[in-house]
Design a protein around this motif. Structure first.
Motif, mmCIF file in Angstrom:
data_model
loop_
_atom_site.group_PDB
_atom_site.id
_atom_site.type_symbol
_atom_site.label_atom_id
_atom_site.label_comp_id
_atom_site.label_asym_id
_atom_site.label_seq_id
_atom_site.Cartn_x
_atom_site.Cartn_y
_atom_site.Cartn_z
ATOM 1 N N ILE A 67 -9.467 12.986 26.310
ATOM 2 C CA ILE A 67 -9.851 12.239 27.511
ATOM 3 C C ILE A 67 -9.693 13.087 28.774
ATOM 4 O O ILE A 67 -8.974 14.089 28.782
ATOM 5 C CB ILE A 67 -9.034 10.937 27.651
ATOM 6 N N ASN A 68 -10.392 12.660 29.804
ATOM 7 C CA ASN A 68 -10.361 13.312 31.116
ATOM 8 C C ASN A 68 -10.894 14.744 31.082
ATOM 9 O O ASN A 68 -10.420 15.617 31.819
ATOM 10 C CB ASN A 68 -8.940 13.296 31.703
ATOM 11 N N MET A 69 -11.879 14.981 30.226
ATOM 12 C CA MET A 69 -12.531 16.299 30.197
ATOM 13 C C MET A 69 -13.400 16.458 31.445
ATOM 14 O O MET A 69 -14.010 15.507 31.916
ATOM 15 C CB MET A 69 -13.398 16.409 28.953
ATOM 16 N N THR A 70 -13.454 17.677 31.965
ATOM 17 C CA THR A 70 -14.359 17.996 33.071
ATOM 18 C C THR A 70 -15.184 19.214 32.679
ATOM 19 O O THR A 70 -14.923 19.857 31.658
ATOM 20 C CB THR A 70 -13.582 18.301 34.369
ATOM 21 N N GLU A 71 -16.166 19.537 33.491
ATOM 22 C CA GLU A 71 -17.032 20.684 33.185
ATOM 23 C C GLU A 71 -16.290 22.007 33.329
ATOM 24 O O GLU A 71 -16.826 23.063 32.989
ATOM 25 C CB GLU A 71 -18.264 20.671 34.087
ATOM 26 N N ASP A 72 -15.041 21.952 33.809
ATOM 27 C CA ASP A 72 -14.244 23.179 33.960
ATOM 28 C C ASP A 72 -13.633 23.640 32.641
ATOM 29 O O ASP A 72 -13.089 24.748 32.581
ATOM 30 C CB ASP A 72 -13.095 22.943 34.966
ATOM 31 N N PHE A 73 -13.723 22.805 31.598
ATOM 32 C CA PHE A 73 -13.019 23.128 30.362
ATOM 33 C C PHE A 73 -13.881 22.925 29.118
ATOM 34 O O PHE A 73 -14.867 22.193 29.131
ATOM 35 C CB PHE A 73 -11.769 22.240 30.211
ATOM 36 N N TYR A 74 -13.455 23.579 28.054
ATOM 37 C CA TYR A 74 -13.900 23.235 26.705
ATOM 38 C C TYR A 74 -12.669 23.273 25.810
ATOM 39 O O TYR A 74 -11.652 23.908 26.154
ATOM 40 C CB TYR A 74 -15.018 24.164 26.209
ATOM 41 N N VAL A 75 -12.719 22.579 24.689
ATOM 42 C CA VAL A 75 -11.529 22.423 23.848
ATOM 43 C C VAL A 75 -11.836 22.870 22.416
ATOM 44 O O VAL A 75 -12.859 22.501 21.838
ATOM 45 C CB VAL A 75 -11.047 20.952 23.836
ATOM 46 N N GLU A 76 -10.918 23.651 21.873
ATOM 47 C CA GLU A 76 -10.988 24.059 20.465
ATOM 48 C C GLU A 76 -9.928 23.280 19.697
ATOM 49 O O GLU A 76 -8.758 23.288 20.073
ATOM 50 C CB GLU A 76 -10.733 25.556 20.339
ATOM 51 N N VAL A 77 -10.334 22.601 18.621
ATOM 52 C CA VAL A 77 -9.425 21.752 17.847
ATOM 53 C C VAL A 77 -9.264 22.325 16.437
ATOM 54 O O VAL A 77 -10.249 22.642 15.774
ATOM 55 C CB VAL A 77 -9.958 20.308 17.745
ATOM 56 N N SER A 78 -8.019 22.431 15.997
ATOM 57 C CA SER A 78 -7.729 22.882 14.635
ATOM 58 C C SER A 78 -6.627 22.011 14.054
ATOM 59 O O SER A 78 -5.991 21.233 14.771
ATOM 60 C CB SER A 78 -7.299 24.353 14.626
ATOM 61 N N ASN A 79 -6.399 22.125 12.734
ATOM 62 C CA ASN A 79 -5.348 21.327 12.104
ATOM 63 C C ASN A 79 -4.718 22.123 10.975
ATOM 64 O O ASN A 79 -5.205 23.190 10.580
ATOM 65 C CB ASN A 79 -5.920 20.003 11.587
ATOM 66 N N ASN A 80 -3.621 21.582 10.431
ATOM 67 C CA ASN A 80 -2.866 22.293 9.398
ATOM 68 C C ASN A 80 -3.240 21.868 7.981
ATOM 69 O O ASN A 80 -2.606 22.311 7.024
ATOM 70 C CB ASN A 80 -1.361 22.068 9.607
ATOM 71 N N VAL A 81 -4.264 21.028 7.829
ATOM 72 C CA VAL A 81 -4.642 20.534 6.505
ATOM 73 C C VAL A 81 -5.792 21.343 5.917
ATOM 74 O O VAL A 81 -5.776 21.728 4.749
ATOM 75 C CB VAL A 81 -5.008 19.033 6.575
ATOM 76 N N ASP A 82 -6.815 21.562 6.714
ATOM 77 C CA ASP A 82 -7.932 22.381 6.239
ATOM 78 C C ASP A 82 -8.336 23.361 7.339
ATOM 79 O O ASP A 82 -7.677 23.474 8.370
ATOM 80 C CB ASP A 82 -9.116 21.515 5.795
#
Length: 239
Positions: A67-82
């Motif tokens: 939430i609260n994303m702006t055009e100033d950012f991008y997000v990389e998501v990872s996890n410990n399962v796969d």
């Protein structure tokens, strides 16, 4: 001399790299940090319908949102399962929110790396890292035992504790039923429990105790005054 020049070259190169760690000005860094502080990740349990050979089936998933994303950012998501990775930028959002569903019975630790975007003066810099853990499905939650004690922590549908054997589960259930542990699985101090019961009893009936103490005080005061008068009369009579 040659060694000295090499050393100075390495030293100044290192210094320049450290000072140039961010291409953004100090003012822009402050503004970006303030915006990044509002970027958060959370989850909720959601129900979706999936099509199988036998027909549609409703299943529960974890709906994870940034939430609260702006055009100033991008997000990389990872996890410990796969090894699945997701990359989201502002174009993926709706009103600054982007979501995806996660379907796993394992407890999963997610890492959200928030990067500065090309819209900033210092793109591709990690400005914030957000951890988020989704619980695991508890296989004991559907048992007949848990229907009798649904408030017990080991009977919740989703838990963040490690898996335990059936033998250990039944042992904990017995301890809960006999009052050795509370609903959160914490050991109960017998003396503390007795003291709490006494304090709770006094709290529930405090007005009765106040009334009794007031009556006792008045009666005690009456006899005290009477005793004092008797002593004074005896002194006047020379006794």
């Amino acid at each position: 001399m040659k060694k000295l020049l090499i050393f100075l070259g390495i030293f100044f190169s290192f210094t320049i790299n450290v000072n140039a760690a961010s291409l953004c000005s100090y003012k822009e860094q402050v503004e970006l940090n303030q915006k990044a502080a509002n970027v958060k990740a959370n989850y909720e349990v959601a129900t979706i319908t999936e099509q199988f050979e036998d027909g549609p089936v409703d299943i529960e998933v974890f709906r994870i949102s940034i939430i609260n994303m702006t055009e100033d950012f991008y997000v990389e998501v990872s996890n410990n399962v796969d090894k699945t990775r997701w990359d989201f930028d502002y174009d993926d959002t709706a009103d600054g929110i982007v979501s995806f569903d996660w379907n796993s019975e394992e407890m999963t630790a997610f890492t959200f790396k928030v990067y500065t975007s090309s819209k900033t003066g210092c793109p591709d810099e990690v400005i914030k890292t957000i951890p988020l853990t989704t619980p695991r499905y508890n296989q004991y939650s559907n048992t007949a035992i848990c229907e009798e004690i649904p408030e017990f922590s080991l009977c919740q549908k989703y838990v963040t504790t490690k898996e335990i054997s059936q033998e250990d589960f039944l042992e904990k259930v017995d301890e809960y039923r006999t009052g050795e542990i509370d609903k959160n699985g914490e050991e109960i101090n017998k003396n503390q429990g007795f003291l709490n019961n006494v304090l709770n009893f006094i709290k529930d009936y405090k007005w009765i105790f106040v009334s009794v103490l007031l009556v006792c005080f008045l009666i005690g005061g009456y006899f005290a005054v009477k005793k004092i008068k008797k002593i004074r009369n005896q002194r006047k009579m020379g006794l």
